[in-house]
Write an enzyme that holds these catalytic residues in place. Structure first.
Site, PDB file in Angstrom:
ATOM      1  N   SER A  42       0.865  -1.183   0.000  1.00 21.83           N
ATOM      2  CA  SER A  42       0.000   0.000   0.000  1.00 21.83           C
ATOM      3  C   SER A  42       0.903   1.236   0.000  1.00 21.83           C
ATOM      4  O   SER A  42       1.008   1.964   0.972  1.00 21.83           O
ATOM      5  CB  SER A  42      -0.929  -0.002   1.217  1.00 21.83           C
ATOM      6  OG  SER A  42      -0.214   0.150   2.408  1.00 21.83           O
ATOM      7  N   HIS A 145      -3.207  -6.009   2.000  1.00 27.35           N
ATOM      8  CA  HIS A 145      -2.311  -7.047   2.530  1.00 27.35           C
ATOM      9  C   HIS A 145      -2.936  -8.431   2.560  1.00 27.35           C
ATOM     10  O   HIS A 145      -2.271  -9.402   2.931  1.00 27.35           O
ATOM     11  CB  HIS A 145      -1.831  -6.676   3.953  1.00 27.35           C
ATOM     12  CG  HIS A 145      -0.977  -5.448   3.979  1.00 27.35           C
ATOM     13  ND1 HIS A 145      -0.642  -4.779   5.138  1.00 27.35           N
ATOM     14  CD2 HIS A 145      -0.383  -4.762   2.975  1.00 27.35           C
ATOM     15  CE1 HIS A 145       0.108  -3.739   4.845  1.00 27.35           C
ATOM     16  NE2 HIS A 145       0.283  -3.707   3.540  1.00 27.35           N
ATOM     17  N   GLU A 154      -5.196  -2.529   8.872  1.00 27.89           N
ATOM     18  CA  GLU A 154      -4.521  -3.115  10.038  1.00 27.89           C
ATOM     19  C   GLU A 154      -5.242  -2.760  11.331  1.00 27.89           C
ATOM     20  O   GLU A 154      -5.566  -1.593  11.559  1.00 27.89           O
ATOM     21  CB  GLU A 154      -3.075  -2.583  10.139  1.00 27.89           C
ATOM     22  CG  GLU A 154      -2.214  -2.936   8.942  1.00 27.89           C
ATOM     23  CD  GLU A 154      -0.901  -2.149   8.881  1.00 27.89           C
ATOM     24  OE1 GLU A 154      -0.377  -1.750   9.947  1.00 27.89           O
ATOM     25  OE2 GLU A 154      -0.408  -1.932   7.758  1.00 27.89           O
ATOM     26  N   GLU A 195       1.692  -9.505   6.531  1.00 27.45           N
ATOM     27  CA  GLU A 195       2.503  -9.169   7.711  1.00 27.45           C
ATOM     28  C   GLU A 195       2.305 -10.161   8.850  1.00 27.45           C
ATOM     29  O   GLU A 195       2.705  -9.899   9.980  1.00 27.45           O
ATOM     30  CB  GLU A 195       2.155  -7.755   8.198  1.00 27.45           C
ATOM     31  CG  GLU A 195       2.478  -6.695   7.175  1.00 27.45           C
ATOM     32  CD  GLU A 195       2.154  -5.290   7.649  1.00 27.45           C
ATOM     33  OE1 GLU A 195       1.623  -5.130   8.766  1.00 27.45           O
ATOM     34  OE2 GLU A 195       2.442  -4.348   6.885  1.00 27.45           O
ATOM     35  N   ASP A 231      -4.397   1.022  11.181  1.00 25.33           N
ATOM     36  CA  ASP A 231      -3.919   1.698   9.985  1.00 25.33           C
ATOM     37  C   ASP A 231      -5.034   1.563   8.969  1.00 25.33           C
ATOM     38  O   ASP A 231      -5.307   0.471   8.472  1.00 25.33           O
ATOM     39  CB  ASP A 231      -2.624   1.068   9.457  1.00 25.33           C
ATOM     40  CG  ASP A 231      -2.132   1.778   8.195  1.00 25.33           C
ATOM     41  OD1 ASP A 231      -2.798   2.739   7.758  1.00 25.33           O
ATOM     42  OD2 ASP A 231      -1.090   1.370   7.643  1.00 25.33           O
ATOM     43  N   GLU A 274      -3.696   5.522  11.984  1.00 24.54           N
ATOM     44  CA  GLU A 274      -2.780   5.905  10.897  1.00 24.54           C
ATOM     45  C   GLU A 274      -3.587   6.102   9.611  1.00 24.54           C
ATOM     46  O   GLU A 274      -4.504   5.320   9.324  1.00 24.54           O
ATOM     47  CB  GLU A 274      -1.766   4.771  10.740  1.00 24.54           C
ATOM     48  CG  GLU A 274      -0.714   4.971   9.657  1.00 24.54           C
ATOM     49  CD  GLU A 274       0.218   3.753   9.600  1.00 24.54           C
ATOM     50  OE1 GLU A 274       0.526   3.150  10.650  1.00 24.54           O
ATOM     51  OE2 GLU A 274       0.621   3.387   8.487  1.00 24.54           O
ATOM     52  N   ASP A 301       1.203   8.387   7.306  1.00 27.43           N
ATOM     53  CA  ASP A 301       2.132   7.478   6.612  1.00 27.43           C
ATOM     54  C   ASP A 301       2.188   7.895   5.145  1.00 27.43           C
ATOM     55  O   ASP A 301       3.095   8.625   4.735  1.00 27.43           O
ATOM     56  CB  ASP A 301       1.639   6.029   6.788  1.00 27.43           C
ATOM     57  CG  ASP A 301       2.367   5.034   5.911  1.00 27.43           C
ATOM     58  OD1 ASP A 301       3.432   5.360   5.374  1.00 27.43           O
ATOM     59  OD2 ASP A 301       1.869   3.879   5.751  1.00 27.43           O
ATOM     60  N   LYS A 326       9.529   5.365   7.490  1.00 30.88           N
ATOM     61  CA  LYS A 326       9.952   4.192   6.728  1.00 30.88           C
ATOM     62  C   LYS A 326      11.139   4.628   5.875  1.00 30.88           C
ATOM     63  O   LYS A 326      10.950   5.375   4.897  1.00 30.88           O
ATOM     64  CB  LYS A 326       8.821   3.744   5.801  1.00 30.88           C
ATOM     65  CG  LYS A 326       7.578   3.182   6.507  1.00 30.88           C
ATOM     66  CD  LYS A 326       6.445   3.063   5.502  1.00 30.88           C
ATOM     67  CE  LYS A 326       5.294   2.215   5.995  1.00 30.88           C
ATOM     68  NZ  LYS A 326       4.120   2.323   5.084  1.00 30.88           N
ATOM     69  N   HIS A 354       8.157  -1.024   9.726  1.00 36.07           N
ATOM     70  CA  HIS A 354       8.461  -2.022   8.690  1.00 36.07           C
ATOM     71  C   HIS A 354       7.624  -1.730   7.442  1.00 36.07           C
ATOM     72  O   HIS A 354       6.820  -0.804   7.428  1.00 36.07           O
ATOM     73  CB  HIS A 354       8.139  -3.430   9.209  1.00 36.07           C
ATOM     74  CG  HIS A 354       6.678  -3.677   9.472  1.00 36.07           C
ATOM     75  ND1 HIS A 354       6.147  -4.919   9.722  1.00 36.07           N
ATOM     76  CD2 HIS A 354       5.595  -2.833   9.523  1.00 36.07           C
ATOM     77  CE1 HIS A 354       4.837  -4.840   9.894  1.00 36.07           C
ATOM     78  NE2 HIS A 354       4.491  -3.593   9.788  1.00 36.07           N
ATOM     79  N   LYS A 377       6.401   0.058  14.632  1.00 40.13           N
ATOM     80  CA  LYS A 377       5.355  -0.810  14.077  1.00 40.13           C
ATOM     81  C   LYS A 377       6.055  -1.859  13.245  1.00 40.13           C
ATOM     82  O   LYS A 377       6.601  -1.554  12.175  1.00 40.13           O
ATOM     83  CB  LYS A 377       4.389   0.017  13.221  1.00 40.13           C
ATOM     84  CG  LYS A 377       3.224  -0.808  12.686  1.00 40.13           C
ATOM     85  CD  LYS A 377       2.220   0.049  11.917  1.00 40.13           C
ATOM     86  CE  LYS A 377       2.545   0.131  10.458  1.00 40.13           C
ATOM     87  NZ  LYS A 377       1.372   0.421   9.592  1.00 40.13           N
TER      88      LYS A 377
HETATM   89  O1  2PG Z   1       0.781   0.893   5.226  1.00 39.62           O
HETATM   90  C1  2PG Z   1       1.687   0.558   5.992  1.00 39.62           C
HETATM   91  O2  2PG Z   1       1.869   1.171   7.022  1.00 39.62           O
HETATM   92  C2  2PG Z   1       2.663  -0.535   5.608  1.00 39.62           C
HETATM   93  C3  2PG Z   1       3.206  -1.342   6.733  1.00 39.62           C
HETATM   94  O3  2PG Z   1       2.262  -1.861   7.603  1.00 39.62           O
HETATM   95  O4  2PG Z   1       2.175  -1.321   4.569  1.00 39.62           O
HETATM   96  P1  2PG Z   1       2.961  -1.249   3.163  1.00 39.62           P
HETATM   97  O5  2PG Z   1       4.370  -1.625   3.442  1.00 39.62           O
HETATM   98  O6  2PG Z   1       2.235  -2.245   2.293  1.00 39.62           O
HETATM   99  O7  2PG Z   1       2.837   0.156   2.677  1.00 39.62           O
HETATM  100 MG    MG Z   2       0.307   2.694   6.635  1.00 42.87          MG
END
Ligand code: 2PG
Ligand code: MG
Length: 400
Positions: A42, A145, A154, A195, A231, A274, A301, A326, A354, A377
């Site tokens: 995502s 996911h 999430e 995950e 999330d 999030e 994010d 990230k 992560h 996280k």
């Molecule tokens: O959205 C998120 O926060 C991440 C990790 O949980 O997912 P992705 O790495 O798929 O962006």
């Molecule tokens: Mg996110």
């Protein structure tokens, strides 16, 4: 300080079975660092660009490696500036953010190796804080996911009252187990998503019930407070053509989405939300933060993508009170540190994170301790997730 003598790049597997970039950095005194890039599903529209690994490796070999050889591994800013210069674009679309972040992290590890210090110590320095991050653990999930699971990406356990990182990590695993057993009692089969979160084919409303019951049950057992959070990956739910958030058959207008999220925070005492909204909707992020920011973390994010310019914009309008960090969203450790620093200066909590596609690389555990981040996280179960969680336990135990 020793100079980088060679950099090797290769394709290795990530947890989804896809290829990703691994980098080895070697220095003249024999210091060695190895790191691998994670990968999102995502992904935010404004993230640095991940190139197909073979192309990223070829481009980095041609443009970045010759510039980096001879630099001091311990001068992280110089290494990262050389990566940026070698790339020459704003978004690492030439050498790929996957090659860049793998090299950036491997250089830091090589520098730590040269001085015989753990990575968190090298990155954080002698006077880093004494705190450990609270792990946010993905217990139930769907969205991008997992197919046929919840619309919300999430549902995260948040053991905010845990007296130690180890107790927090085990509490999250216990919440995961409790949720699995509650689902089994309801006769709901649950596979796992990318995950390691449970991915049952249930409505979001049922997932809230299961999370509330699982966190209450485990909190009672362990004797400290465990809340939960989300999330929502709002950009994935948002359909721009319809100007609406789409939950299966149901849709919500942007204003209804704000009401919905505020209602959930109230009803479930959520500790963390999030990306409740689309990555372009700074204004409604601000409206929501104004309403609930005194009791809940509203985290950006896809909104901020670990980018200081986007964070600055968010700070100006009060769009959130925390930021997801990230390193591969921005491409270098230096820029990830800059984002944490800007966040901290402005009272935003950092959540080191992560990606859904991961490897056994543990850099983010060290990054969280080095920056004194209040949250990390990084999943709950599954080898590529436990690699980071167990590293946190070892760091706390002085065993790294
Ligand atoms: O959205 C998120 O926060 C991440 C990790 O949980 O997912 P992705 O790495 O798929 O962006
Ligand atoms: Mg996110």
């Amino acid at each position: 300080m020793t100079r980088i003598t060679s950099i090797a790049l290769r394709r290795v597997l990530d947890s989804r079975g896809n290829a990703t970039v691994e980098a080895d950095v070697l220095t003249e005194s024999g210091g060695f660092g190895r790191a691998a890039a994670p990968s999102g599903a995502s992904t935010g529209e404004y993230e640095a660009v991940e190139r197909p690994p073979s192309e990223a490796i070829a481009a980095a070999r041609e443009h970045a490696v010759p510039r980096l050889e001879g630099l001091y591994a311990g001068d992280q800013r110089e290494v990262d500036a050389a990566l940026r210069a070698a790339d020459g674009t704003e978004d690492f679309s030439a050498i790929g953010a996957n090659s860049a972040v793998a090299i950036s992290m491997a250089a830091a590890k090589a520098a730590a190796d040269v001085i015989g210090a753990p990575l968190y110590q090298h990155l954080g320095g002698a006077f880093r804080g004494e705190n450990f991050p609270v792990p946010l653990g993905n217990v139930i999930g769907g969205g991008e996911h997992a197919a046929d699971a919840t619309d919300i990406q999430e549902f995260l356990a948040a053991p905010v009252g845990a007296p130690s990182v180890s107790e927090a990590v085990f509490a999250n695993a216990a919440v995961h187990a409790a949720a699995a057993s509650i689902l089994a009692d309801r006769g709901v089969p649950a596979a796992k998503g990318d995950e390691g979160a449970l991915a049952p084919s249930i409505s979001d409303a049922e997932a809230f019930e299961v999370m509330a019951e699982a966190t209450d049950r485990v909190a009672e057992e362990v004797g400290f407070s465990i809340r939960f959070g989300l999330d929502m990956a709002g950009a994935e739910l948002y359909d721009a053509d319809a100007d609406a958030y789409v939950y299966g058959e149901e849709t919500r207008s942007p204003d209804e989405q704000v009401e919905y999220v505020a209602g959930l925070i109230e009803e479930y005492d959520l500790a963390y939300v999030e990306d409740p909204l689309d990555e372009d909707d700074y204004d409604r992020f601000a409206t929501l933060t104004e309403r609930v920011g005194d009791r809940t973390l509203i985290c950006g994010d896809d909104l901020f993508v670990t980018n200081v310019d986007r964070l600055e914009e968010g700070i100006d309008v009060g769009a959130a009170n925390s930021i997801l960090i990230k390193p591969n969203q921005i491409g270098t450790l230096s820029q990830a540190f800059d984002a944490v620093e800007l966040a901290t200066r402005n009272g935003y909590d950092s959540v080191i994170s992560h990606r859904s596609g991961e490897t056994e690389d543990t850099t983010i555990a060290h990054l969280a301790v080095a920056t004194d981040a209040p949250y990390i996280k990084t999943g709950t179960v599954g080898g590529e997730r436990t690699a980071k969680l167990n590293e946190l336990i070892r760091i706390a135990d002085g065993a790294v």
